[in-house]
Design a protein around this motif. Structure first.
Motif, mmCIF file in Angstrom:
data_model
loop_
_atom_site.group_PDB
_atom_site.id
_atom_site.type_symbol
_atom_site.label_atom_id
_atom_site.label_comp_id
_atom_site.label_asym_id
_atom_site.label_seq_id
_atom_site.Cartn_x
_atom_site.Cartn_y
_atom_site.Cartn_z
ATOM 1 N N ALA A 206 32.525 38.152 32.607
ATOM 2 C CA ALA A 206 33.671 37.528 33.255
ATOM 3 C C ALA A 206 33.584 37.779 34.748
ATOM 4 O O ALA A 206 32.958 38.732 35.203
ATOM 5 C CB ALA A 206 34.976 38.099 32.683
ATOM 6 N N GLY A 207 34.211 36.914 35.530
ATOM 7 C CA GLY A 207 34.266 37.072 36.972
ATOM 8 C C GLY A 207 35.633 37.578 37.408
ATOM 9 O O GLY A 207 36.507 37.852 36.586
ATOM 10 N N ALA A 208 35.811 37.708 38.715
ATOM 11 C CA ALA A 208 37.081 38.178 39.257
ATOM 12 C C ALA A 208 37.383 37.428 40.546
ATOM 13 O O ALA A 208 36.472 37.011 41.269
ATOM 14 C CB ALA A 208 37.054 39.680 39.507
ATOM 15 N N ARG A 209 38.662 37.281 40.826
ATOM 16 C CA ARG A 209 39.111 36.563 42.019
ATOM 17 C C ARG A 209 40.372 37.238 42.550
ATOM 18 O O ARG A 209 41.241 37.617 41.772
ATOM 19 C CB ARG A 209 39.394 35.097 41.661
ATOM 20 N N ARG A 210 40.444 37.407 43.866
ATOM 21 C CA ARG A 210 41.658 37.964 44.464
ATOM 22 C C ARG A 210 42.566 36.839 44.930
ATOM 23 O O ARG A 210 42.121 35.910 45.612
ATOM 24 C CB ARG A 210 41.300 38.894 45.624
ATOM 25 N N ILE A 211 43.832 36.933 44.570
ATOM 26 C CA ILE A 211 44.831 35.919 44.912
ATOM 27 C C ILE A 211 45.954 36.610 45.667
ATOM 28 O O ILE A 211 46.516 37.605 45.200
ATOM 29 C CB ILE A 211 45.357 35.217 43.659
ATOM 30 N N GLY A 212 46.298 36.087 46.832
ATOM 31 C CA GLY A 212 47.331 36.686 47.655
ATOM 32 C C GLY A 212 48.698 36.629 47.000
ATOM 33 O O GLY A 212 49.068 35.626 46.382
ATOM 34 N N VAL A 213 49.456 37.702 47.149
ATOM 35 C CA VAL A 213 50.852 37.768 46.695
ATOM 36 C C VAL A 213 51.680 38.075 47.937
ATOM 37 O O VAL A 213 51.708 39.210 48.417
ATOM 38 C CB VAL A 213 51.046 38.863 45.622
ATOM 39 N N GLN A 235 43.274 38.662 32.951
ATOM 40 C CA GLN A 235 44.065 39.860 33.230
ATOM 41 C C GLN A 235 44.254 39.983 34.731
ATOM 42 O O GLN A 235 43.341 39.693 35.512
ATOM 43 C CB GLN A 235 43.391 41.115 32.666
ATOM 44 N N SER A 236 45.453 40.417 35.123
ATOM 45 C CA SER A 236 45.805 40.499 36.542
ATOM 46 C C SER A 236 46.185 41.934 36.886
ATOM 47 O O SER A 236 46.973 42.552 36.171
ATOM 48 C CB SER A 236 46.973 39.549 36.840
ATOM 49 N N VAL A 237 45.623 42.453 37.980
ATOM 50 C CA VAL A 237 45.947 43.798 38.463
ATOM 51 C C VAL A 237 46.465 43.662 39.893
ATOM 52 O O VAL A 237 45.746 43.174 40.775
ATOM 53 C CB VAL A 237 44.724 44.733 38.423
ATOM 54 N N TRP A 238 47.698 44.098 40.121
ATOM 55 C CA TRP A 238 48.362 43.936 41.410
ATOM 56 C C TRP A 238 48.093 45.146 42.299
ATOM 57 O O TRP A 238 48.363 46.284 41.905
ATOM 58 C CB TRP A 238 49.858 43.764 41.178
ATOM 59 N N SER A 239 47.590 44.894 43.494
ATOM 60 C CA SER A 239 47.440 45.938 44.522
ATOM 61 C C SER A 239 48.604 45.772 45.493
ATOM 62 O O SER A 239 48.509 45.040 46.485
ATOM 63 C CB SER A 239 46.097 45.802 45.241
ATOM 64 N N SER A 240 49.704 46.435 45.200
ATOM 65 C CA SER A 240 50.960 46.168 45.909
ATOM 66 C C SER A 240 50.861 46.452 47.397
ATOM 67 O O SER A 240 51.418 45.712 48.217
ATOM 68 C CB SER A 240 52.089 46.993 45.284
#
Length: 362
Positions: A206-213, A235-240
């Motif tokens: 699987a790959g990964a992508r960062r999406i701005g919050v 699956q999503s992991v939030w870097s607050s």
């Protein structure tokens, strides 16, 4: 106060020593405060060949960021998040976005009508931000055989979501968003079956992508992104503290998450501002939390409908992909914590659920 004019340029023969001094001053600025930024900016502005000195320092700094897991688009996002629109434009210019007047710091200064010192100060502030960024997990590329959505399908999905965002009729927005989700789910199923038929393993990486919050209400927006990711087998992991979530999944599913999350944010914002214009912070946050919660349910239902119509060999293929997503997520993030959000406004919650029902999905 910063001086309005740059100090006189040093002779070109002194460039090497000036560049060394600038490197030392930049290192002090990364550790220090505004006075150190001004000192480094003065050294750079005094360099007769400041464009070349700035370009070499930026190249070294960006390369160091890349070694610590940061990609160019991440740096652009952080510049806009932590500094000012001017710094974001400067970050874009350093990354190769044209100013219309050549390239380099000098061209940027001319385009923005800045004196040498002011442009150099903004440049030092930007590099100081980059130097201070912590190390983050490097993104995992999707495997070579992974099939992203065909351009024509993506164009059709984008058109459906654009109509859903622009229409003033909730029922029409619901139907358009539902159709887009079904298309994305169907392509994801086709991709899983195709991969399984080729090598018997449909989840081989699987790959990964960062999406701005983005601010404000980052927690509620991260919750919405997590809901969209879960419905699309990611699956999503939030870097607050850094303002983004890392979404792990297969290529077609990552495309679906990014497209749908962006559209649902637009629809939520429009629904939030419809009618009454004065809303409390608690109302807005409760609205978005409820919106995300209801969207999670309705998106899951839409995906389940597509899965129920698929052939019997779908379940092993999806299980293999789910395992690959889980393994990649654990490798990137060995330790995570659960974040809980609390809605404090009953009216905001009610309006958020109602907006989610209108925005989506059968």
């Amino acid at each position: 106060m910063r001086p309005p004019h740059a100090p006189p340029a040093r002779p070109a023969s002194d460039n090497g020593r000036v560049e060394d001094r600038f490197g030392e001053a930049l290192a002090r600025a990364a550790r220090g405060g505004d006075d150190d930024v001004d000192a480094a900016a003065s050294v750079l502005a005094a360099d007769a060949d400041w464009d070349a000195a700035a370009a070499r320092a930026a190249e070294r700094t960006v390369a160091d960021c890349e070694r610590r897991g940061w990609e160019p688009q991440d740096l652009l996002r952080m510049a806009g998040r932590e500094l000012t629109p001017l710094h974001r434009r400067l970050a874009g210019a350093l990354a190769g976005e044209g100013t219309g007047d050549g390239t380099g710091l000098g061209a940027f200064a001319r385009a923005e009508r800045l004196d040498r010192f002011s442009a150099a100060a903004a440049y030092v502030e930007l590099l100081r931000l980059y130097v201070r960024l912590p190390a983050i997990p490097a993104l995992v590329a999707a495997p070579p055989g992974e099939s992203a959505a065909p351009p024509k399908m993506l164009a059709r999905i984008r058109a459906l979501l654009a109509k859903a965002e622009s229409t003033g009729y909730p029922d029409e927005a619901e139907a358009l968003s539902a159709k887009a989700q079904h298309l994305m789910a169907r392509h994801s199923i086709d991709a899983a079956l195709l991969a399984a038929s080729h090598d018997g393993v449909s989840g081989a990486g699987a790959g990964a992508r960062r999406i701005g919050v983005e601010r404000p209400y980052e927690g509620a927006k991260a919750l919405l992104l997590d809901a969209v990711a879960a419905a699309n087998r990611c699956q999503s992991v939030w870097s607050s503290e850094l303002g983004f979530s890392t979404v792990v999944g297969h290529a077609p599913d990552l495309d679906a998450v990014e497209l749908l999350y962006t559209s649902l944010l637009v629809q939520a914002d429009r629904a939030l501002h419809r009618g009454r214009t004065s809303r409390s912070r608690d109302f807005r946050e409760s609205f978005l939390i409820a919106y995300a919660s209801r969207i999670r349910t309705r998106l899951g239902e839409a995906t389940a409908e597509e899965e129920s119509a698929a052939p019997p060999d779908l379940l092993p293929a999806l299980a293999s992909r789910a395992l690959a997503v889980e393994d990649t997520t654990r490798r990137l993030f060995p330790t995570t914590t659960t974040s809980r959000l609390r809605a404090r406004d009953a009216s905001g919650w009610e309006h958020g659920e109602s907006a989610a029902d209108s925005a989506h999905l059968h």
